[in-house]
Design an enzyme around this catalytic site. Sequence first.
Site, PDB file in Angstrom:
ATOM      1  N   ASP A  78      35.173  39.850  32.126  1.00 54.06           N
ATOM      2  CA  ASP A  78      35.468  38.807  32.060  1.00 54.06           C
ATOM      3  C   ASP A  78      36.858  38.434  33.680  1.00 54.06           C
ATOM      4  O   ASP A  78      36.950  39.959  34.391  1.00 54.06           O
ATOM      5  CB  ASP A  78      36.984  38.413  31.268  1.00 54.06           C
ATOM      6  CG  ASP A  78      37.570  37.100  31.518  1.00 54.06           C
ATOM      7  OD1 ASP A  78      37.167  36.368  31.618  1.00 54.06           O
ATOM      8  OD2 ASP A  78      39.269  37.391  31.454  1.00 54.06           O
ATOM      9  N   SER A  79      37.332  38.098  34.558  1.00 53.15           N
ATOM     10  CA  SER A  79      38.197  38.279  36.030  1.00 53.15           C
ATOM     11  C   SER A  79      38.817  38.577  34.911  1.00 53.15           C
ATOM     12  O   SER A  79      39.611  39.305  36.432  1.00 53.15           O
ATOM     13  CB  SER A  79      38.037  36.751  36.160  1.00 53.15           C
ATOM     14  OG  SER A  79      38.350  35.876  35.498  1.00 53.15           O
TER      15      SER A  79
END
Length: 258
Positions: free
Chosen positions: A7-8
Amino acid sequence: RPIGVFDSGLGGLTVLKEINRYLPSEDTVYFGDTARVPYGQRSKETIMKYTFQAINFLSTKDVKAIVIACNTATARALAEAQEKYDIPIMGVIEAGAKSAVEYTKNKLVGVIGTAATINSNAYNKAIEDMDSSVKVIGRACPLFVPLVEEGWANKDISSTAAHMYLDELVDQGIDSLVLGCTHYPILKRTIGEAVGMDIKLINPARETALKLKDILQENNMLNDKNEAANCKYFVSDINEQFSKIAGEFLKRDIKDIE
Ligand code: DGN
């Protein structure tokens, strides 16, 4: 071999939580690009570059499959990543789109997410490919991510923002709303109260975990050992907010951080 989850930032922990729930004996390696979050306002080229870097990193951990747990990265880089790498890679959008199509009765679905996700029209395309009679109304809600990270998900300020973003969608008659951003399940109660009980909230994280199970099964990759799974966490930057936000997302302590 473990499953890689990318994920970011920390939002993807909401997806990891569902993977741990539905695939409890699978080991996981989580990578959150906390140094460069948010991705929501970045260009496609940049998001692709960051996503490939994350996949390269997870590949060094000998992962057997990768879940891009970020809607923004899925919208901008999933297709390219699937083309570039040999291992199974899945995103979060297809699964969310599928449950919306299965649920909607009046064929009017709302989708909320970051500006990048909404502007990419990735959910619209996925939903229309599955059922062209379903109409999708998208709305970017850029304030939701910082509100969650501030720990204000259940405060009046989030409720006000939810009404400002969503009243129009409700007026247009949607019967279901896809929470198209990893942070939004944390706002589920506030969003649910703002839109009312007649609108079904769809959390793609759950559907993603179930789809992942199918993919592992098809590829003969399911882990049949019957022992508690091991989760390892890697982040590109640990800041002071880290443990507060991580605890909020995962509802359990994070060990094994590097
Ligand atoms: N993880 C991102 C998403 O699901 O779209 C939200 C955080 C961000 O990068 N803006």
